[in-house]
Design an enzyme around this catalytic site. Structure first.
Site, PDB file in Angstrom:
ATOM      1  N   GLU A 104       0.945  -1.389  -0.169  1.00 24.98           N
ATOM      2  CA  GLU A 104       0.001   0.080  -0.013  1.00 24.98           C
ATOM      3  C   GLU A 104       0.842   1.457   0.129  1.00 24.98           C
ATOM      4  O   GLU A 104       1.978   1.266   0.766  1.00 24.98           O
ATOM      5  CB  GLU A 104      -0.772   0.006   1.258  1.00 24.98           C
ATOM      6  CG  GLU A 104      -1.975   1.184   1.133  1.00 24.98           C
ATOM      7  CD  GLU A 104      -2.637   1.040   2.575  1.00 24.98           C
ATOM      8  OE1 GLU A 104      -3.871   1.343   2.581  1.00 24.98           O
ATOM      9  OE2 GLU A 104      -2.121   0.615   3.738  1.00 24.98           O
ATOM     10  N   GLU A 197      -8.263  11.539   2.026  1.00 21.49           N
ATOM     11  CA  GLU A 197      -8.825  10.236   3.094  1.00 21.49           C
ATOM     12  C   GLU A 197      -8.901  11.002   4.374  1.00 21.49           C
ATOM     13  O   GLU A 197      -8.136  12.113   4.756  1.00 21.49           O
ATOM     14  CB  GLU A 197      -7.484   9.431   3.103  1.00 21.49           C
ATOM     15  CG  GLU A 197      -7.729   8.114   4.264  1.00 21.49           C
ATOM     16  CD  GLU A 197      -6.701   7.097   4.122  1.00 21.49           C
ATOM     17  OE1 GLU A 197      -6.989   6.299   4.948  1.00 21.49           O
ATOM     18  OE2 GLU A 197      -6.094   7.191   3.085  1.00 21.49           O
TER      19      GLU A 197
END
Length: 210
Positions: A104, A197
């Site tokens: 990630e 986010e």
């Protein structure tokens, strides 16, 4: 803070060549990312072209963004964050995954009250700024392949990038810098987005990606 996320979509992948990577122009965006853990209020709008907007209040964790179904180490991501107003924890970031190995990754241009850190590896200069490079580990955490243990790769700008104008992220600069530190992304690419986010925060953003 380690933000948690679980992706609900099966993702296409592409092979990655070896060696140093150079920048290439981007095709039109084709991927809309919207995920929330259900906490608080997240109102996301998938706008025309590469535009999206999101307003959030007292959230848990969410990820909203636009980009590409298949990521690339060579992509130049252009964007304009006309609005970026987090109150609390949040990132304005290039975000994506690889497989084989499962990684990630983040290239964080701006944040709210929390600037992410980790195991410091050095710096990279790119697109008019200096980014600190970090690695972190997630253990038995949600991923694009279910609950897994995996590494996270980070480039975090040393100062928040000004918003409201057209800017670029030359991703190959980060990929090459990571590789020089022994941080090797996977051989196949899942999605890649310019994301908002948030985690336990409120705020709003309006971003156009191309």
């Amino acid at each position: 803070m380690k933000l948690k996320k679980k992706m609900l979509t099966l993702l296409l992948t592409a092979s990655m060549s070896f060696g140093l990577f150079g920048a290439t122009s981007s095709a039109a965006t084709d991927y809309w990312q919207y995920w929330t853990d259900g906490g608080g209020m997240v109102n996301a709008v998938n706008g025309p072209g590469g535009n999206y907007s999101v307003t959030w209040q007292n959230t848990g964790n969410f990820v909203v963004g636009k980009g590409w179904t298949v990521g690339s180490p060579n992509r130049v991501i252009n964007y304009n964050a006309g609005i970026w107003e987090p109150s609390g924890n949040g990132y304005l970031t290039l975000y994506g995954w690889t497989r084989n190995a499962l990684i990630e990754y983040y290239v964080v241009d701006s944040w709210g009250t929390y600037r992410p850190t980790g195991n410091y590896k050095g710096t990279v200069n790119s697109d008019g700024g200096t980014y600190d490079i970090y690695t972190t580990m997630r253990y038995n955490a949600p991923s694009i392949d279910g609950t897994q243990t995996f590494q996270q790769f980070w480039s975090v700008r040393q100062s928040k990038r000004p918003t409201g104008s057209n800017v670029s992220i030359t991703f190959s600069n980060h990929v090459n810098a990571w590789r020089s530190k022994g941080m090797n992304l996977g051989s196949s690419w899942a999605y890649q987005v310019l994301a908002t986010e948030g985690y336990q925060s409120s705020g709003r953003s309006n971003v156009t990606v191309w």
